[in-house]
Scaffold this active site. Structure first.
Site, PDB file in Angstrom:
ATOM      1  N   TRP A 185       0.830  -1.127   0.107  1.00 24.96           N
ATOM      2  CA  TRP A 185      -0.106   0.029   0.037  1.00 24.96           C
ATOM      3  C   TRP A 185       0.977   1.211  -0.221  1.00 24.96           C
ATOM      4  CZ3 TRP A 185      -1.793   2.621   4.816  1.00 24.96           C
ATOM      5  CH2 TRP A 185      -2.974   3.582   4.705  1.00 24.96           C
ATOM      6  N   ASP A 266      -1.162  -5.683   9.195  1.00 27.64           N
ATOM      7  CA  ASP A 266      -1.978  -4.422   8.745  1.00 27.64           C
ATOM      8  C   ASP A 266      -3.491  -5.243   8.382  1.00 27.64           C
ATOM      9  OD1 ASP A 266      -3.391  -2.136   8.088  1.00 27.64           O
ATOM     10  OD2 ASP A 266      -1.978  -1.608   6.245  1.00 27.64           O
ATOM     11  N   LYS A 302     -13.452  -0.184   5.318  1.00 28.89           N
ATOM     12  CA  LYS A 302     -14.151  -1.033   4.540  1.00 28.89           C
ATOM     13  C   LYS A 302     -15.074  -1.647   4.953  1.00 28.89           C
ATOM     14  CE  LYS A 302     -10.522   0.309   1.625  1.00 28.89           C
ATOM     15  NZ  LYS A 302      -9.899   1.152   2.587  1.00 28.89           N
TER      16      LYS A 302
END
Length: 457
Positions: A185, A266, A302
């Site tokens: 990311w 993560d 999300k």
């Protein structure tokens, strides 16, 4: 006797006075700003000399656009009816509209009816949220929770949680290095750079197979200095959508334990990748079950669609309750000068949803629906690519990836062609967000990918 000013001269004097009022300055004014000087010429007109003092910010350069958020800005400026935004990882409905989950609306209505106040939270955040988020991550019956071995702080979504952990690493492990997957990311490197934590990359993506380079990953983690922090994506790796298999996770745990590395997960997509909260947390739970100390950053952007609420947590699983207490105390100490305390609205939404059996069940159903829509889009894209591409290329990697992203294998030039010719906006590394795609656009996207892959070097 003073001579009268001509009309142009009078206008100039008035303008100079106006500038002095707005900007400050003037011949006898000590304030910084614009200085206006007036000089008489032989013609009787007034000439003005305007001097602007240099800014103290002259040495501040313009920052480059964010490689992900900048995609949305370019998309908005495009007037084509064909345009498609597959850059930012945010869920869209089949009509390509943002969605607020029904269970979130229900939780917010309940909060409004209760008339709850807006008092400051403690530094560590909302207690009910912290309990709920640790239970979701590890399982409510997990021994590490019952034994008090988990230090949990509510933080500012995934980014804030990672940044807080990075500050902790910098302060208490100043000689340690963080290993980051290649690719990862886009914000991971920014976070550790700003925290002044050194990092290096381990191999992850294999462009030849558009799959996982597991041998390279193992070799690089093996070669890293003992005691390194290994940043791992708990599920739905961003940007590739490629995850290790359960057997590969076991081997990674063996190696990390052997090398005395610290696993740092993560977890941004729990429940959103597969549709199952437990399945998407299995990698983290594997490492915890082995008795390893683990860092885990969480986000609810999300899986609950709380993008703007900035709700997440940093969890540190420790060997003993007293260690967890010390770690938590220092995380609080670091958080205080950063942002003092976290926001309450999103935390109460999560706590209400998880704490109510009916709403919790509704949330799981909505997560399954979101994950299912993305799976359907992924299948449709694969079918369209296979049907339209007569070259015999194997596009099956599309189906082996998981989560909201797909790594297409397109390079930067090919990705530029996707935007310049086809009005499809994506990151330059070839990542597309399937959450921003619908079934109706799959064939158009397939045509664009085939053209860019075969006709652009």
């Amino acid at each position: 006797m003073a001579s009268a000013l001509s009309a142009p001269a009078a206008s100039a004097v008035a303008a100079a006075a106006a500038r002095r009022k707005v900007f400050g300055g003037g011949r006898n004014d000590g304030r910084a700003g614009c200085r206006v000087g007036i000089a008489r010429k032989n013609t009787g007109h007034i000439a003005m000399a305007l001097t602007v003092h240099a800014s103290r910010f002259e040495g501040v350069p313009m920052a480059p656009p964010d490689p992900i958020l900048g995609v949305s800005e370019a998309f908005k400026a495009d007037t084509s009816d064909l345009k498609l935004n597959l850059g930012v990882g945010a869920y869209r409905t089949e009509e390509l509209q943002p969605a607020v989950l029904n269970v979130v609306k229900k939780a917010e209505k309940l909060m409004l009816e209760k008339g709850e106040n807006k008092e400051y939270l403690p530094i560590e955040g909302f207690a009910a949220f912290n309990k709920a988020t640790a239970d979701l991550l590890l399982g409510a019956d997990n021994p590490v929770i019952k034994q008090g071995r988990v230090a949990t702080l509510q933080s500012l979504s995934g980014t804030g949680s990672l940044r807080l952990a990075a500050a902790f690493i910098q302060r208490y492990f100043p000689d340690a290095k963080v290993l980051i997957s290649s690719p990862t990311w886009g914000n991971h490197k920014n976070i550790f750079n700003d925290a002044r934590v050194p990092w290096s990359e381990y191999r992850y993506y294999d462009p030849k197979t558009v799959g996982l380079d597991f041998e390279g990953m193992i070799a690089d983690i093996q070669a890293a200095p003992e005691g390194s922090f290994v940043l791992l994506h708990g599920c739905a790796h961003n940007p590739t959508g490629i995850d290790p298999t359960p057997q590969q996770w076991e081997k990674l745990a063996d190696l990390i334990e052997e090398k005395k590395h610290m696993p740092f997960f993560d977890v941004a997509y729990q429940g959103f990748a597969s549709g199952s909260l437990d399945e998407d947390a299995s990698s983290v739970r594997l490492f915890v079950k082995r008795g390893l100390e683990v860092f885990v950053a969480q986000s609810y952007s999300k899986n609950l669609g709380l993008y703007a609420e900035r709700i997440g947590a940093i969890n540190v699983i420790c060997t003993a309750p007293e260690v967890a207490d010390r770690v938590k105390s220092q995380l609080k100490r670091l958080a205080r000068p950063m942002y003092s305390n976290p926001p309450i609205h999103g935390a109460k939404i999560v706590a209400n949803v998880v704490g109510d059996p009916t709403m919790f069940g509704e949330w799981k159903e909505e997560m399954e629906q979101m994950a299912g829509r993305i799976k359907n889009v992924r299948q449709k894209l694969y079918d369209s690519l296979t049907a339209k591409d007569q070259s015999g290329k194997d596009w099956s990697f599309i189906l082996s990836q998981i989560g909201m992203f797909s790594f297409t294998g397109l390079n930067r030039t090919q990705s530029d062609n996707m935007t310049d010719k086809w009005h499809i906006y994506m990151t330059k590394d070839g990542r597309i967000s399937l959450a921003g795609l619908n079934l109706a656009k799959c064939e158009y996207l397939a045509e664009a990918i085939i053209d860019s892959f075969h006709n652009v070097n």
